[in-house]
Every structure is written in C-alpha cells, then in structure tokens.
Design an enzyme around this catalytic site. Structure first.
Site, PDB file in Angstrom:
ATOM      1  N   LYS A  11      -4.143  -5.599  -1.598  1.00 44.21           N
ATOM      2  CA  LYS A  11      -4.313  -6.303  -0.308  1.00 44.21           C
ATOM      3  C   LYS A  11      -5.798  -6.471   0.027  1.00 44.21           C
ATOM      4  CE  LYS A  11      -1.914  -3.137   1.929  1.00 44.21           C
ATOM      5  NZ  LYS A  11      -1.535  -2.244   0.811  1.00 44.21           N
ATOM      6  N   ARG A  84       2.952  -3.013   9.891  1.00 49.65           N
ATOM      7  CA  ARG A  84       3.555  -2.049   8.973  1.00 49.65           C
ATOM      8  C   ARG A  84       4.859  -1.482   9.507  1.00 49.65           C
ATOM      9  NH1 ARG A  84      -1.668  -0.475   6.202  1.00 49.65           N
ATOM     10  NH2 ARG A  84      -1.054   1.006   4.626  1.00 49.65           N
ATOM     11  N   ARG A 123      -9.904   3.927  -8.083  1.00 51.86           N
ATOM     12  CA  ARG A 123     -10.594   3.120  -7.058  1.00 51.86           C
ATOM     13  C   ARG A 123     -11.881   3.789  -6.591  1.00 51.86           C
ATOM     14  NH1 ARG A 123      -7.495   1.020  -1.891  1.00 51.86           N
ATOM     15  NH2 ARG A 123      -6.943   3.211  -1.656  1.00 51.86           N
ATOM     16  N   ARG A 156     -11.912   7.331  -1.737  1.00 51.30           N
ATOM     17  CA  ARG A 156     -11.283   7.526  -0.427  1.00 51.30           C
ATOM     18  C   ARG A 156     -10.541   8.853  -0.364  1.00 51.30           C
ATOM     19  NH1 ARG A 156      -8.146   2.143   1.334  1.00 51.30           N
ATOM     20  NH2 ARG A 156      -6.515   3.653   1.787  1.00 51.30           N
ATOM     21  N   ARG A 167       2.000   8.142   0.847  1.00 55.33           N
ATOM     22  CA  ARG A 167       1.766   6.775   1.330  1.00 55.33           C
ATOM     23  C   ARG A 167       2.799   5.810   0.754  1.00 55.33           C
ATOM     24  NH1 ARG A 167      -4.036   6.227  -0.643  1.00 55.33           N
ATOM     25  NH2 ARG A 167      -3.836   4.030  -0.134  1.00 55.33           N
TER      26      ARG A 167
HETATM   27  P1  AP5 Z   1      -6.956  -2.504  -3.216  1.00 60.96           P
HETATM   28  O1  AP5 Z   1      -7.272  -3.958  -3.090  1.00 60.96           O
HETATM   29  O2  AP5 Z   1      -7.848  -1.514  -2.560  1.00 60.96           O
HETATM   30  O3  AP5 Z   1      -5.418  -2.264  -2.774  1.00 60.96           O
HETATM   31  P2  AP5 Z   1      -4.802  -2.147  -1.317  1.00 60.96           P
HETATM   32  O4  AP5 Z   1      -3.436  -2.728  -1.379  1.00 60.96           O
HETATM   33  O5  AP5 Z   1      -5.746  -2.707  -0.296  1.00 60.96           O
HETATM   34  O6  AP5 Z   1      -4.715  -0.579  -1.244  1.00 60.96           O
HETATM   35  P3  AP5 Z   1      -4.902   0.408  -0.026  1.00 60.96           P
HETATM   36  O7  AP5 Z   1      -4.817   1.775  -0.635  1.00 60.96           O
HETATM   37  O8  AP5 Z   1      -6.147   0.078   0.748  1.00 60.96           O
HETATM   38  O9  AP5 Z   1      -3.651   0.109   0.823  1.00 60.96           O
HETATM   39  P4  AP5 Z   1      -3.045   1.013   1.891  1.00 60.96           P
HETATM   40  O10 AP5 Z   1      -2.109   0.056   2.550  1.00 60.96           O
HETATM   41  O11 AP5 Z   1      -2.449   2.270   1.413  1.00 60.96           O
HETATM   42  O12 AP5 Z   1      -4.320   1.494   2.719  1.00 60.96           O
HETATM   43  P5  AP5 Z   1      -4.947   1.021   4.107  1.00 60.96           P
HETATM   44  O13 AP5 Z   1      -6.405   1.115   3.977  1.00 60.96           O
HETATM   45  O14 AP5 Z   1      -4.342  -0.244   4.578  1.00 60.96           O
HETATM   46  O15 AP5 Z   1      -6.829  -2.164  -4.775  1.00 60.96           O
HETATM   47  C1  AP5 Z   1      -6.691  -0.831  -5.212  1.00 60.96           C
HETATM   48  C2  AP5 Z   1      -7.527  -0.611  -6.497  1.00 60.96           C
HETATM   49  O16 AP5 Z   1      -7.016  -1.449  -7.528  1.00 60.96           O
HETATM   50  C3  AP5 Z   1      -9.011  -1.001  -6.348  1.00 60.96           C
HETATM   51  O17 AP5 Z   1      -9.763  -0.112  -7.137  1.00 60.96           O
HETATM   52  C4  AP5 Z   1      -9.095  -2.418  -6.920  1.00 60.96           C
HETATM   53  O18 AP5 Z   1     -10.372  -2.675  -7.477  1.00 60.96           O
HETATM   54  C5  AP5 Z   1      -8.009  -2.379  -7.985  1.00 60.96           C
HETATM   55  N1  AP5 Z   1      -7.319  -3.666  -8.141  1.00 60.96           N
HETATM   56  C6  AP5 Z   1      -6.938  -4.532  -7.159  1.00 60.96           C
HETATM   57  N2  AP5 Z   1      -6.294  -5.594  -7.696  1.00 60.96           N
HETATM   58  C7  AP5 Z   1      -6.257  -5.376  -9.043  1.00 60.96           C
HETATM   59  C8  AP5 Z   1      -5.705  -6.089 -10.145  1.00 60.96           C
HETATM   60  N3  AP5 Z   1      -5.061  -7.254  -9.967  1.00 60.96           N
HETATM   61  N4  AP5 Z   1      -5.830  -5.548 -11.387  1.00 60.96           N
HETATM   62  C9  AP5 Z   1      -6.472  -4.358 -11.571  1.00 60.96           C
HETATM   63  N5  AP5 Z   1      -7.028  -3.638 -10.574  1.00 60.96           N
HETATM   64  C10 AP5 Z   1      -6.901  -4.135  -9.320  1.00 60.96           C
HETATM   65  O19 AP5 Z   1      -4.406   2.183   5.082  1.00 60.96           O
HETATM   66  C11 AP5 Z   1      -4.867   3.514   4.954  1.00 60.96           C
HETATM   67  C12 AP5 Z   1      -4.198   4.374   6.029  1.00 60.96           C
HETATM   68  O20 AP5 Z   1      -4.535   3.865   7.338  1.00 60.96           O
HETATM   69  C13 AP5 Z   1      -2.651   4.341   6.006  1.00 60.96           C
HETATM   70  O21 AP5 Z   1      -2.134   5.307   5.099  1.00 60.96           O
HETATM   71  C14 AP5 Z   1      -2.333   4.702   7.465  1.00 60.96           C
HETATM   72  O22 AP5 Z   1      -2.519   6.076   7.699  1.00 60.96           O
HETATM   73  C15 AP5 Z   1      -3.423   3.951   8.231  1.00 60.96           C
HETATM   74  N6  AP5 Z   1      -3.021   2.575   8.586  1.00 60.96           N
HETATM   75  C16 AP5 Z   1      -3.573   1.424   8.112  1.00 60.96           C
HETATM   76  N7  AP5 Z   1      -2.965   0.351   8.653  1.00 60.96           N
HETATM   77  C17 AP5 Z   1      -2.019   0.855   9.495  1.00 60.96           C
HETATM   78  C18 AP5 Z   1      -1.049   0.230  10.335  1.00 60.96           C
HETATM   79  N8  AP5 Z   1      -0.921  -1.110  10.390  1.00 60.96           N
HETATM   80  N9  AP5 Z   1      -0.227   1.039  11.049  1.00 60.96           N
HETATM   81  C19 AP5 Z   1      -0.335   2.396  11.005  1.00 60.96           C
HETATM   82  N10 AP5 Z   1      -1.227   3.041  10.216  1.00 60.96           N
HETATM   83  C20 AP5 Z   1      -2.061   2.262   9.465  1.00 60.96           C
END
Ligand code: AP5
Length: 212
Positions: A11, A84, A123, A156, A167
């Site tokens: 994402k 979410r 990552r 992270r 997660r």
């Molecule tokens: P990356 O692009 O970072 O993936 P991502 O889907 O963004 O992963 P996240 O871990 O950030 O998602 P998440 O939803 O768990 O975390 P968030 O920060 O939203 O890619 C991952 C890795 O793969 C990178 O190294 C990248 O380079 C690599 N990659 C990407 N695409 C690739 C490809 N095609 N091929 C190979 N490699 C690739 O949330 C964190 C925390 O915040 C949550 O757990 C929760 O506690 C809180 N939170 C956030 N939003 C909410 C909400 N809306 N409601 C309640 N709590 C929330």
C-alpha cells in the site's frame, strides 16, 4: 481512492507512486499515527502501545486525523491503510459527503501470506522522508542510507515476527470484511499485488482506468 490489503501488500509503495503519477495527496493513517507517536501528542500516547502490539487504534482517533488531513488537502487523494473497519468506512462517508468528494475506487491489493512475510522481513524505512526500501527487492544505493535524503534507514518496531502475525490476524478479522462492503457499492477493484512493484503499478492504474 483507497488502498486496502494486508500488512506488507505494498500500500505504502504504491501510494507513493500514485502520488507522483496522478498528482494525488498520499494520506497514510499508519504514517499519521507514527508521526503522532514521534511527537508525543495525546493521540500518539494512546496509539503507540496498540501499534506496537499490532492492534488497531480506536476508530474515533483515526477518523479525526483523516478528517483534518482530507479537509486540508482539498484535492484528490489516495488513502493508504484506511478505512480498516466498517465504522471507519461509514465515518469516511460522512467526511466525503461534507467535502463533496467521494471515493471513485477502492483497490484491494492481494498478496499471498508467504510473500507478505518476505516483504516485511526485509523492509527498511527512511525516518525523515518516509521512503521505503527492501533489503533484497529495492535496496538503497548505499547500504542503510536513504537515496533521497541520506538519512540512516530504520526497521519499524511493528515488523517483529510476532507483531506481524498479529497484524495479519487483525487484518483478516477486522478489515477483510470491508471488501464486501465496497463490492456492494460497486467501488472494489481487486488487484494482484505480486510481482515487481512496477508490474503492480501497471495493473493498478489499469484497474482504475488510467494509462501507465
Ligand atoms: P509496503 O509498501 O510498506 O507495504 P504496506 O502494505 O504499506 O505495509 P504496512 O506494513 O505499512 O501496512 P500496514 O497496513 O500493516 O501498516 P500501517 O503503517 O498502515 O511494502 C512492504 C515491503 O515490501 C517494503 O520493504 C517494500 O519495499 C516491499 N515491497 C512493496 N511492494 C513490493 C513488490 N511488489 N515486490 C517486492 N517488494 C515489495 O499501520 C501500522 C499500524 O498503525 C497498524 O497496525 C495499526 O496499529 C495502526 N493503524 C494504521 N491505520 C489504522 C487505521 N485506519 N485504523 C486503526 N489503526 C490503524
């Protein structure tokens, strides 16, 4: 548009590309919450512990952050990791009604579980400009340094194995049901998130009716 999908599906990576290609504001609730934690705000203090455990932050806190940011941006936006929960989705409807700019597309990025584990396991992030790297799939030119701003890269806190498993569990229980909600509204675009980032971008742009 909104980008949904399990942790590590790409994402953040695709949100950053869409920002540049389609001139959209990239609004990541994960980034907004990490910023609040870093600044030690009231929201950050409440969110920090939950995030470290891989749990969701309460809906009202997240909706408040999103409303402020969406109202500030005013133009087109890509929401990353939001909504979410069903409560966040209905809260978002109220926000978009107020600003007169609803969602055109909800993109679900699908990636097999083993691939998610591989991606999160390698990552690295830039703490200053937010650029994402992967030690194997998209390494920085100079080890552990951001190509764009030269800052030292970090891992992270919630990328520890047991937190990643939590997660994924939370996504499957609380967020996956949203896909049916948006399918009924005719907004859901299911995009295969496997393969190289550029391949995923091409599929995503085609799913939302944009040329490469
Ligand atoms: P990356 O692009 O970072 O993936 P991502 O889907 O963004 O992963 P996240 O871990 O950030 O998602 P998440 O939803 O768990 O975390 P968030 O920060 O939203 O890619 C991952 C890795 O793969 C990178 O190294 C990248 O380079 C690599 N990659 C990407 N695409 C690739 C490809 N095609 N091929 C190979 N490699 C690739 O949330 C964190 C925390 O915040 C949550 O757990 C929760 O506690 C809180 N939170 C956030 N939003 C909410 C909400 N809306 N409601 C309640 N709590 C929330």
């Amino acid at each position: 548009m909104a980008l949904l999908g399990p942790p590590g599906c790409g994402k953040g990576t695709q949100g950053a590309v869409l920002k540049l290609k389609l001139q959209l504001a990239h609004i990541s609730t994960g980034d907004l919450l990490r910023e609040a934690v870093d600044h030690g705000t009231r929201v950050g203090l409440e969110a920090g512990k939950l995030m470290a455990e891989g749990k969701l932050v309460p809906d009202d806190l997240v909706l408040d952050l999103v409303r402020k940011r969406v109202e500030k941006e005013g133009a087109g936006y890509v929401l990353d990791g939001f909504p979410r929960t069903l409560a966040q989705a209905t809260g978002l409807d109220l926000i978009t009604d107020d600003i007169g700019q609803g969602l055109d597309h909800v993109v679900s990025l699908s990636v097999p579980r083993e691939e998610v584990a591989r991606r999160l396991g390698g990552r690295k992030c830039c703490p200053d400009c937010g650029r994402l790297y992967h030690q194997t799939f998209s390494p920085p030119r100079e080890p552990e340094r951001c190509d764009d701003c030269g800052s030292g890269l970090v891992i992270r806190d919630d990328d520890r194995e047991e937190t990643v498993l939590e997660r994924i569990r939370v996504y499957e229980c609380q967020s996956a049901p949203l896909l049916g909600f948006y399918e009924e509204k005719g907004l859901l675009r299911d995009v295969d998130g496997s393969g190289a980032p550029e391949e995923v971008t091409a599929r995503l742009l085609s799913a939302v009716g944009h040329e490469r």
